[in-house]
Design an enzyme around this catalytic site. Sequence first.
Site, PDB file in Angstrom:
ATOM      1  N   LYS A   1     -12.376 -40.279 -47.441  1.00 14.56           N
ATOM      2  CA  LYS A   1     -13.780 -39.897 -47.596  1.00 14.56           C
ATOM      3  C   LYS A   1     -13.977 -38.401 -47.350  1.00 14.56           C
ATOM      4  O   LYS A   1     -14.803 -37.766 -48.011  1.00 14.56           O
ATOM      5  CB  LYS A   1     -14.662 -40.737 -46.672  1.00 14.56           C
ATOM      6  CG  LYS A   1     -14.726 -42.198 -47.085  1.00 14.56           C
ATOM      7  CD  LYS A   1     -15.210 -42.366 -48.527  1.00 14.56           C
ATOM      8  CE  LYS A   1     -15.396 -43.811 -48.934  1.00 14.56           C
ATOM      9  NZ  LYS A   1     -15.896 -43.960 -50.317  1.00 14.56           N
TER      10      LYS A   1
ATOM     11  N   ASP B   1      -9.243 -52.120 -63.069  1.00 10.80           N
ATOM     12  CA  ASP B   1      -8.728 -51.886 -61.725  1.00 10.80           C
ATOM     13  C   ASP B   1      -8.517 -50.380 -61.599  1.00 10.80           C
ATOM     14  O   ASP B   1      -7.633 -49.817 -62.247  1.00 10.80           O
ATOM     15  CB  ASP B   1      -7.403 -52.639 -61.536  1.00 10.80           C
ATOM     16  CG  ASP B   1      -6.794 -52.457 -60.160  1.00 10.80           C
ATOM     17  OD1 ASP B   1      -7.207 -51.532 -59.437  1.00 10.80           O
ATOM     18  OD2 ASP B   1      -5.889 -53.242 -59.805  1.00 10.80           O
TER      19      ASP B   1
ATOM     20  N   TYR C   1      -8.834 -44.372 -44.194  1.00 11.21           N
ATOM     21  CA  TYR C   1     -10.161 -44.414 -44.831  1.00 11.21           C
ATOM     22  C   TYR C   1     -10.956 -43.121 -44.607  1.00 11.21           C
ATOM     23  O   TYR C   1     -11.444 -42.529 -45.583  1.00 11.21           O
ATOM     24  CB  TYR C   1     -10.941 -45.633 -44.335  1.00 11.21           C
ATOM     25  CG  TYR C   1     -12.299 -45.799 -44.979  1.00 11.21           C
ATOM     26  CD1 TYR C   1     -12.435 -46.421 -46.218  1.00 11.21           C
ATOM     27  CD2 TYR C   1     -13.456 -45.338 -44.350  1.00 11.21           C
ATOM     28  CE1 TYR C   1     -13.677 -46.578 -46.811  1.00 11.21           C
ATOM     29  CE2 TYR C   1     -14.696 -45.487 -44.940  1.00 11.21           C
ATOM     30  CZ  TYR C   1     -14.806 -46.115 -46.164  1.00 11.21           C
ATOM     31  OH  TYR C   1     -16.036 -46.257 -46.755  1.00 11.21           O
TER      32      TYR C   1
ATOM     33  N   SER D   1     -19.292 -41.389 -47.572  1.00 13.43           N
ATOM     34  CA  SER D   1     -19.562 -42.093 -46.322  1.00 13.43           C
ATOM     35  C   SER D   1     -19.833 -41.053 -45.241  1.00 13.43           C
ATOM     36  O   SER D   1     -19.370 -39.907 -45.347  1.00 13.43           O
ATOM     37  CB  SER D   1     -18.353 -42.944 -45.915  1.00 13.43           C
ATOM     38  OG  SER D   1     -18.483 -43.420 -44.591  1.00 13.43           O
TER      39      SER D   1
END
Length: 246
Positions: free
Chosen positions: A165, A64, A161, A146
């Site tokens: 990125k 993890d 998010y 991304s």
Amino acid sequence: MDRWVGKVAVVTGASSGIGAETVKAFANAGMITIGLARRVDRIDELKSQLPVEAAGRLHGVRCDVTKEKDILAAFVHIEQHYGGVDVLVNNAGVARSTVGLLDPSNTQALRDVIDTNLMGLVLCSREAVQSMKRRSVAGHIVHINSILGHKVLPMGTLNVYPATKYGVTAITETMRHELRLAGTKIKVTSISPGLVRTEIIPNSENIKDMPILEPEDIANAILYVVGTPPRVQIHELTIKPVGETM
């Protein structure tokens, strides 16, 4: 990819999507391939999709990436059993698209995204680089970034998010300079896809008619950048499906 045959590739978030396609591609290319994932049984299932010889090169290790102790244990295991890391693909990533940046009681959702997309990436990179330095290996680190790491779109509930990125974009450049100033030949590449059909994308009527990439498209791009000659470093590779407007 000939120079990587028999070398060790490590891929985070390897249980599905881009990670799953990447471990299969590396194993087929002749690399000893270690898939890190919480759902390590899924990596074992991927072996059935490979030729027998390639399946024997694919190994799963439970990890993890939000937990430093898991990362440290995984890289010690890789060092002891496979000799160290030659290529690392930081693919593990999460989004919490149903929780807004300013929604109440969103702290855990924000931490999940930051700890996976940023801290996990940095800590895995740190351990991989130490392995490469100890063995004087001119390795390669690939970050799955991304298009949202370069442009924030006017969409709701992306929460933190895009910030993570954007962070990957900055981390890639920071790492490159640190590795250069240390006199290493270790490469680092950021790959920024547009929309990809993975588990991170919710099942939604809103995207059913949108241009979309498949995970194997990104795996092929990873093989391309890793397979470049030692003198060539791909800094940033942006991949969009034909017709995408973003």
